[in-house]
Write an enzyme that holds these catalytic residues in place. Structure first.
Site, PDB file in Angstrom:
ATOM      1  N   GLY A 263      18.812  10.631 -33.982  1.00 34.33           N
ATOM      2  CA  GLY A 263      18.222  11.075 -32.622  1.00 34.33           C
ATOM      3  C   GLY A 263      19.119  10.962 -31.603  1.00 34.33           C
ATOM      4  O   GLY A 263      19.364  11.560 -30.411  1.00 34.33           O
ATOM      5  N   ALA A 264      19.880   9.804 -31.620  1.00 31.67           N
ATOM      6  CA  ALA A 264      20.917   9.478 -30.553  1.00 31.67           C
ATOM      7  C   ALA A 264      22.163  10.316 -30.502  1.00 31.67           C
ATOM      8  O   ALA A 264      22.536  10.695 -29.476  1.00 31.67           O
ATOM      9  CB  ALA A 264      21.492   8.055 -31.115  1.00 31.67           C
TER      10      ALA A 264
ATOM     11  N   GLY B 259       0.602  -1.235   0.058  1.00 31.09           N
ATOM     12  CA  GLY B 259       0.111   0.060   0.072  1.00 31.09           C
ATOM     13  C   GLY B 259       0.674   1.114   0.113  1.00 31.09           C
ATOM     14  O   GLY B 259       1.770   1.594  -0.884  1.00 31.09           O
ATOM     15  N   GLY B 260       0.602   2.249   0.933  1.00 30.60           N
ATOM     16  CA  GLY B 260       1.351   3.583   1.050  1.00 30.60           C
ATOM     17  C   GLY B 260       2.802   3.275   1.231  1.00 30.60           C
ATOM     18  O   GLY B 260       3.404   4.371   0.944  1.00 30.60           O
TER      19      GLY B 260
HETATM   20  C1  HXC Z   1      -2.511  -3.502  10.805  1.00 31.58           C
HETATM   21  C2  HXC Z   1      -1.243  -5.157  10.037  1.00 31.58           C
HETATM   22  C3  HXC Z   1      -1.101  -4.609   8.853  1.00 31.58           C
HETATM   23  C4  HXC Z   1      -1.922  -3.278   8.723  1.00 31.58           C
HETATM   24  C5  HXC Z   1      -0.175  -6.472   8.801  1.00 31.58           C
HETATM   25  N1  HXC Z   1      -0.562  -6.522  10.064  1.00 31.58           N
HETATM   26  N2  HXC Z   1      -0.493  -5.547   7.903  1.00 31.58           N
HETATM   27  N3  HXC Z   1      -2.100  -4.644  11.191  1.00 31.58           N
HETATM   28  N4  HXC Z   1      -2.605  -2.838   9.656  1.00 31.58           N
HETATM   29  N5  HXC Z   1      -1.989  -2.853   7.590  1.00 31.58           N
HETATM   30  C6  HXC Z   1      -0.368  -7.216  11.043  1.00 31.58           C
HETATM   31  C7  HXC Z   1      -1.116  -8.536  10.917  1.00 31.58           C
HETATM   32  O1  HXC Z   1      -2.632  -8.368  11.293  1.00 31.58           O
HETATM   33  C8  HXC Z   1      -0.354  -9.596  11.661  1.00 31.58           C
HETATM   34  O2  HXC Z   1      -1.083  -9.371  13.134  1.00 31.58           O
HETATM   35  C9  HXC Z   1       1.043  -9.068  11.540  1.00 31.58           C
HETATM   36  O3  HXC Z   1       0.929  -7.441  11.214  1.00 31.58           O
HETATM   37  C10 HXC Z   1       1.851  -9.550  10.826  1.00 31.58           C
HETATM   38  O4  HXC Z   1       1.180  -9.943   9.587  1.00 31.58           O
HETATM   39  P1  HXC Z   1       0.830 -11.262   8.769  1.00 31.58           P
HETATM   40  O5  HXC Z   1      -0.097 -11.017   7.743  1.00 31.58           O
HETATM   41  O6  HXC Z   1       0.856 -12.328   9.806  1.00 31.58           O
HETATM   42  O7  HXC Z   1       2.440 -11.428   7.817  1.00 31.58           O
HETATM   43  P2  HXC Z   1       2.627 -12.072   6.698  1.00 31.58           P
HETATM   44  O8  HXC Z   1       2.027 -13.354   6.390  1.00 31.58           O
HETATM   45  O9  HXC Z   1       4.083 -11.943   6.533  1.00 31.58           O
HETATM   46  O10 HXC Z   1       2.030 -10.921   5.430  1.00 31.58           O
HETATM   47  C11 HXC Z   1       2.569  -9.555   5.356  1.00 31.58           C
HETATM   48  C12 HXC Z   1       1.652  -8.917   4.618  1.00 31.58           C
HETATM   49  C13 HXC Z   1      -0.107  -8.928   5.090  1.00 31.58           C
HETATM   50  C14 HXC Z   1       1.522  -9.446   3.185  1.00 31.58           C
HETATM   51  C15 HXC Z   1       1.978  -7.315   4.516  1.00 31.58           C
HETATM   52  O11 HXC Z   1       0.193  -8.723   6.511  1.00 31.58           O
HETATM   53  C16 HXC Z   1      -0.852  -8.276   4.179  1.00 31.58           C
HETATM   54  O12 HXC Z   1      -1.396  -8.350   3.303  1.00 31.58           O
HETATM   55  N6  HXC Z   1      -1.202  -6.825   5.039  1.00 31.58           N
HETATM   56  C17 HXC Z   1      -2.353  -5.954   4.504  1.00 31.58           C
HETATM   57  C18 HXC Z   1      -1.612  -5.181   3.381  1.00 31.58           C
HETATM   58  C19 HXC Z   1      -2.307  -3.958   3.112  1.00 31.58           C
HETATM   59  O13 HXC Z   1      -3.373  -4.345   2.269  1.00 31.58           O
HETATM   60  N7  HXC Z   1      -2.250  -2.863   3.739  1.00 31.58           N
HETATM   61  C20 HXC Z   1      -3.179  -1.701   3.751  1.00 31.58           C
HETATM   62  C21 HXC Z   1      -2.485  -1.020   2.558  1.00 31.58           C
HETATM   63  S1  HXC Z   1      -3.774   0.292   2.083  1.00 31.58           S
HETATM   64  P3  HXC Z   1      -1.113 -10.588  14.197  1.00 31.58           P
HETATM   65  O14 HXC Z   1      -1.322  -9.632  15.624  1.00 31.58           O
HETATM   66  O15 HXC Z   1      -2.255 -11.222  13.623  1.00 31.58           O
HETATM   67  O16 HXC Z   1       0.415 -11.416  14.070  1.00 31.58           O
HETATM   68  C22 HXC Z   1      -2.567   1.744   2.363  1.00 31.58           C
HETATM   69  C23 HXC Z   1      -3.322   2.967   2.243  1.00 31.58           C
HETATM   70  C24 HXC Z   1      -2.539   3.869   1.061  1.00 31.58           C
HETATM   71  O17 HXC Z   1      -1.512   1.547   2.807  1.00 31.58           O
HETATM   72  C25 HXC Z   1      -2.766   3.477  -0.253  1.00 31.58           C
HETATM   73  C26 HXC Z   1      -1.793   4.403  -0.930  1.00 31.58           C
HETATM   74  C27 HXC Z   1      -1.809   3.933  -2.432  1.00 31.58           C
END
Ligand code: HXC
Length: 516
Positions: free
Chosen positions: A406-407, A171-172
């Protein structure tokens, strides 16, 4: 029960901060072949040089059970240290704390660090591993990204900014690196993507793995998002140190000189024979560069992306320079959309940080084709022209062989504010190559000839003599000097010595319209 003394309280809190998300999660991190945030900082910086700030700061969210998920530092370690004795600001996201997710407090900590780094004029390094905006914080995390991006942009071209992606960056969390000067990714363990495989499956129906979607190879070879791929974390952190060795701490200072070293004499002499006799035969441009620059000083940037162009840092007599070159060994060194982007970005980077740009030309021109035209080669190719003209650092160009169409113009030609335009005797400077030119100019004569092949050869020989050589350009003074290849290193070193005090400015304006 006796109360803790203030000193004991501090030590307890510090220990909690040191442990991040706890021993179990640290063990998981290690099992995945990854270091923790603090271990990474330790490996990056000079020993015992790190001073942390904000280690006790944390979030103030109460919903979603967040009262129980309060960690000192809030999942990011921020502070100052040194690399080879030079001051740097560094932050490292801690994946063991809520997946390194980006919170309002992370934004506050990183933004403050970047403000201080810009004001002090020192490089800023981010070690990134984050699941993106912390979901529980809603708008707070999103606004935080806005705060950080603002600072990335304001610091752009003022202080070097280097991002090392060492795990997921979702994401961000991809846009702050994208606004920085360099992105280093670690092979197999780092992934950058806006939306992950699950969301993509839902929206477009495509099946893709993390690695296929945003792995280090994809971003180094295909998308051009990343600039370096490292085999492991240690190598990635060493790369940061190496990159900084070519750069000044900020745009008001000059790049640091290293101990001068010369290539062995026989290597330099060999330059006279490095261009193949057959004019269409390929050769590896690295073989040329390594006979000219200080030994082992060439650090190629984006070596796996748009390989028809080669860009990177090197040293000449110890002084850092930026190198831009066509690569005849890949697609004949042609200019296309991706190589144009690669060259333009690198020239602007050199200009921002006071690195002279040396351009080695062997290029048959822009790549013809519907794909390129529809992909906007006009717009992308214009970036090369724009970047060279806009750059006020010393610029030297050397035509090795082809500088066709152009090069010739785009690749740092003399009329585009290049300070010294050199050519080797093997240079071919013209609107087009001999064969193509003769086919157009003498179509009628060749169609009526008894032996068209023989006649074409005669016309081609005439064209080579009257147009396709560096001496015509030198007589017209579009080339400053034709030199023997083996003289190149010496000429460059002396020219840079003259140009070191060059002063050139651009007309006052808010900013130009770089053709992006
Ligand atoms: C809160 C989060 C989190 C998030 C992960 N965690 N991402 N908590 N906010 N964005 C937490 C999980 O719940 C988990 O907690 C711990 O971090 C580890 O994550 P896992 O999923 O167990 O790890 P892994 O299997 O290695 O996967 C990592 C990951 C996945 C691929 C990053 O967590 C994921 O897909 N996260 C969400 C990604 C996403 O969509 N983010 C939002 C983007 S929107 P626990 O306590 O269960 O261990 C954004 C806005 C801006 O950023 C956009 C601009 C373009």
């Amino acid at each position: 029960m006796s109360r803790k003394t203030p000193l004991e309280e501090l030590r307890t809190r510090r220990e909690r901060a040191r442990l991040g998300g706890g021993e179990k999660r640290i063990a998981k991190q290690h099992a995945q072949g990854k270091l923790t945030a603090r271990e990474r900082i330790e490996k990056l910086l000079d020993p015992h040089s790190f001073d942390e700030i904000g280690s006790l700061a944390t979030h103030h969210i109460h919903e979603f059970g967040m009262d129980d998920k309060r960690f000192p530092g809030d999942g990011v370690v921020t502070g100052f240290g040194t690399i080879e004795g030079q001051r740097v600001a560094v932050y490292a996201q801690d994946f063991t704390v809520l997946g390194g997710s980006f919170s309002e407090m992370q934004a506050n900590k990183i933004s403050r660090l970047l403000d201080l780094a810009r004001e002090a004029g020192i490089p800023f390094i981010g070690l990134i591993e984050s699941g993106g905006a912390r979901i529980q914080e809603g708008v707070r995390g999103l606004a935080g990204y806005g705060r950080l991006f603002t600072r990335n942009v304001l610091a752009s071209g003022v202080i070097p900014q280097i991002a090392v992606v060492m795990g997921p960056a979702a994401g961000g969390s991809v846009y702050s690196p994208a606004l920085m000067d360099f992105i280093i990714m670690v092979d197999k363990t780092s992934h950058m993507f806006l939306t992950g495989p699950d969301v993509i499956k839902t929206v477009t129906g495509e099946d893709v793995t993390f690695e296929e979607l945003g792995g280090a190879r994809v971003h180094n070879e295909k998308s051009g998002v990343a600039h370096f791929i490292a085999a492991n974390e240690e190598e990635a952190l060493q790369l940061v140190r190496r990159i900084l060795s070519y750069l000044p701490p900020n745009n008001a200072e000059m790049p640091p000189r290293a101990q001068p070293k010369s290539p062995p004499a026989e290597l330099v002499e060999g330059l006279n024979h490095v261009i193949p006799e057959e004019e269409d035969q390929a050769y590896d441009i690295h073989d040329v560069l390594n006979r000219i620059v200080d030994p082992d000083s060439f650090l190629e940037v984006q070596p796996h992306f748009a390989r028809n162009a080669v860009v990177g840092f090197a040293r000449l007599d110890g002084w850092p320079v930026g190198i831009v070159a066509n690569q005849p060994a890949f697609l004949a060194g042609v200019l296309d959309i991706d190589s144009s982007d690669k060259i333009a970005r690198f020239v602007r980077l050199c200009d921002a940080y006071n690195l002279p740009v040396i351009t080695f030309i062997d290029c048959p021109g822009f790549l013809p084709g519907v794909g390129q035209e529809h992909g906007g080669i006009i717009r992308h190719g214009a970036k090369v022209v724009y970047a060279y003209v806009e750059a006020t650092v010393p610029k030297i160009s050397i035509v090795l062989r082809k500088a066709i169409g152009g090069a010739y113009i785009a690749m740092s030609s003399k009329e585009m504010r290049t300070d010294l335009a050199l050519a080797w005797p093997t240079a071919q400077i013209a609107t087009m190559g001999a064969e193509g030119a003769v086919r157009i100019l003498y179509r009628r004569e060749l169609a009526q000839a008894e032996d068209p092949q023989k006649l074409a050869q005669e016309f081609e020989a005439d064209y080579r003599e009257k147009i396709l050589n560096p001496f015509v350009a030198a007589e017209l003074f579009y080339i400053d000097e034709v030199i023997e290849p083996k003289e190149t290193r010496r000429r460059l070193i002396r020219a840079l010595h003259v140009l070191r005090s060059k002063v050139q400015t651009n007309p006052p304006k808010k900013h130009g319209l770089m053709p992006v």
